[in-house]
Design an enzyme around this catalytic site. Sequence first.
Site, PDB file in Angstrom:
ATOM      1  CG  ASP A 280       7.769   5.195   7.712  1.00  0.00           C
ATOM      2  OD1 ASP A 280       6.623   5.151   8.203  1.00  0.00           O
ATOM      3  OD2 ASP A 280       8.386   6.261   7.570  1.00  0.00           O
TER       4      ASP A 280
HETATM    5  C1  BGC Z   1       5.905   8.296   8.732  1.00  0.00           C
HETATM    6  C2  BGC Z   1       6.328   7.805  10.095  1.00  0.00           C
HETATM    7  C3  BGC Z   1       5.119   7.476  10.933  1.00  0.00           C
HETATM    8  C4  BGC Z   1       4.273   6.460  10.193  1.00  0.00           C
HETATM    9  C5  BGC Z   1       3.057   6.001  10.968  1.00  0.00           C
HETATM   10  C6  BGC Z   1       4.875   7.405   8.080  1.00  0.00           C
HETATM   11  O1  BGC Z   1       4.338   7.995   6.953  1.00  0.00           O
HETATM   12  O2  BGC Z   1       7.040   8.411   7.906  1.00  0.00           O
HETATM   13  O3  BGC Z   1       7.118   8.774  10.715  1.00  0.00           O
HETATM   14  O4  BGC Z   1       5.508   7.009  12.191  1.00  0.00           O
HETATM   15  O5  BGC Z   1       3.842   7.034   8.981  1.00  0.00           O
HETATM   16  O6  BGC Z   1       2.095   6.969  11.054  1.00  0.00           O
END
Ligand code: BGC
Length: 753
Positions: A280
């Site tokens: 993530d």
């Molecule tokens: C979130 C994810 C997301 C990623 C990319 C993160 O902060 O937890 O769900 O896909 O950002 O934007």
Amino acid sequence: MRKFLMTFALVLTASAGMAQQKPMDEYINGLMSKMTLKEKIGQLNLMVAGDITTGGKVDTKVAGDILSGNMGGVFNVKGVDKIRALQDIAVKKSRMHIPLIVGMDVIHGYETIFPIPLGTSCSWDIPAIEHSARTAAKEASADGINWTYSPMVDIALDSRWGRVCEGSGEDPYLGSRIAEAMVRGYQGDYSSKENIMACLKHFALYGAVEAGKEYNTVDMSRIRMYNQYFPPYKAAVEAGVGSVMSSFNLVDGIPATANKWLLNDVLRNQWHFNGFVVTDYGSIGEMINHGLGNLQDCSAMTLKAGTDMDMCTQGFVGTLEKSLSEGKVTLADIDTACRRVLEAKYKLGLFKDPYKYLDASRRKRDIFTAQNRAIARSLATESFVLLKNEGNVLPLQKKGKIALIGPLANTRANMAGTWCVSYTPDKYSTLKEGLERAVAGKADLLYAQGSNLTADEALQKAAEFGKTIPRGDDKKLKAEALQIANQSDVIIAAMGECADMSGESSSRSNLELPDVQMSLLRDLVATGKPVVLLNFSGRATVLKWESEHVNAIMNVWFGGSETADAISDVLFGDVNPSGKLTVSLPQSTGQEPLYYNHLPTGRPVPDGTKEFRKYASNYLDVRNDALYPFGYGLSYTTFEYGDIRLSSDKMASDGSIKATINVKNTGSRDGDEIVQLYIHDQVAGISRPVKELKGFQRIHLSAGESKDVTFQITPELLKYYNYNLEYILDPGTFDLMIGPNSSNLKTVSFTVM
Ligand code: BGC
């Protein structure tokens, strides 16, 4: 031009085009044999290239990294021109000509926005949910995207957590069916230009953060993981999901991103996942805060645990070479990760045609079309849950004076909900506009904002979309509202959260209607006019006072780009509501985490008990049950359930039996009903939930019509993971329950021999 074509042809010959004829392993072996160590590590690097690219121009840092083979993918860039400019550098100018994978958070639609996933789940309409994912993939791919960070399948039991809105609620069985459907919808078989790669997230257990506080600690027994939290992830893997995103949280004390047991033993060895794992956003860097070491050590640990791609930390590109020279990782570790990323690009067909998703003519044909919008409108109508309809206030008639009041009534930005990276709110209607269209020439629609979103200006502004709701003097706003309320025949109160009071980083400690809105609602009810509350929310909220005083309540979540028309469809009865809750709505915030499929306690209190019982498992100040239980939702018609008939009350442990129930539409309107099957294992090796959803069917019944609904009971529905994490079936007696929601059920029992 001629010169350009020749250069491009050479590129294809040298790297992708010719060799694409070869099977995947052979092709990738050939490619990797020519790659430098730096280029291999470069494939593991994923960066945002969103706002830094404008028009066809590319930011020089991003461009430089792509050119030098330092980047395997980019995300959240919008538009074919911008993406083509990046892909050109990768394919035509970098030494290995390896195309980029291009991601985006296409969570519930691209420009045509579907309801937030929690809302969508309340439709229990698996084919429609699959269709929504397919439509989102069609739109995203028409704009150059080939990878989406969806589906989010985290089971969430505590609605204080804001990301409840991104998942399918509290149930593992329903969550699993939705997870599979979304993977099928996005990916198809990758053969078409409309198929994109899905990314299952957040692996694992992100929905179990303590006290619902964002990014908080998770600590859980393995039997709970396997029985309650893992099923939707596993279902998506079995449906063939191409990639997985690790979660921010700890699993057994180690951040998921670097948790070898989770990523290697469970995901790959037990479930046979064969795609790639991406972190993530910045989660390798966050391991430093978790106290796991410096960036180099955390990056090495992450790679060794089975994570292949680093989202935004630059830990891999920054430190893996050094770690290799110091023996902290091996070349085989790097090769394995690089291979998995290249395999994903191969599966997507990017080596064969790096421009597969870059057809500028598709935008007009495929994005925000009337057809896509009709699909979204229909799913939105199915997502709304009618909670109360005293005296059949609903459906409304299109006549007389209708007052529309509330801070959510005339806002464009808030209709679609959170996580709409690519949305185009200017094209969406406010609720006011939708209702005006619906009643034009037939009824008068009077409007007043009525209140601020919250009394506290700072709180309203903390939520990004809160800023789009004008602020005024609450006394004045209320006076205007009461004036039109008093003139009207019926009041529609459009209230609740703004779009990003739920979603990432939006935990709340109080789930009640915000203060000034509650005060307004009380005064609207005091007018004596019938009040219909449309509750906008991205989570389970507390509607206790409302349930006792407001005539009708419909939970509309955030319904996507077509919210305004979809609400009109249901309010005026063109569509009969059919949604059922996938989260239990509590009587008070303090009950959270509240979920229907809880374990029994040693000192249980019977369902429905109102008074406090000393030395039993209950609260002094609130009863145990939900205000509105999981699976609950009303229709404008009524359904009557017969008795359950079993084909046999004995089942062989490798056999099956059938359970049938008659459901009758006893009202005067046609309607859809979601018939639910629950099971309870009376005696088991470990304590098992009081009931668990194990089947459901969405059926259509014309007024007066009745149908037999049959469920096949198979061993698979009765199995669970025991203390040793073996997946077993206990012989013995099971309760089988069928009904319209998790608390109103007919029960029979049968024995597994
Ligand atoms: C979130 C994810 C997301 C990623 C990319 C993160 O902060 O937890 O769900 O896909 O950002 O934007």
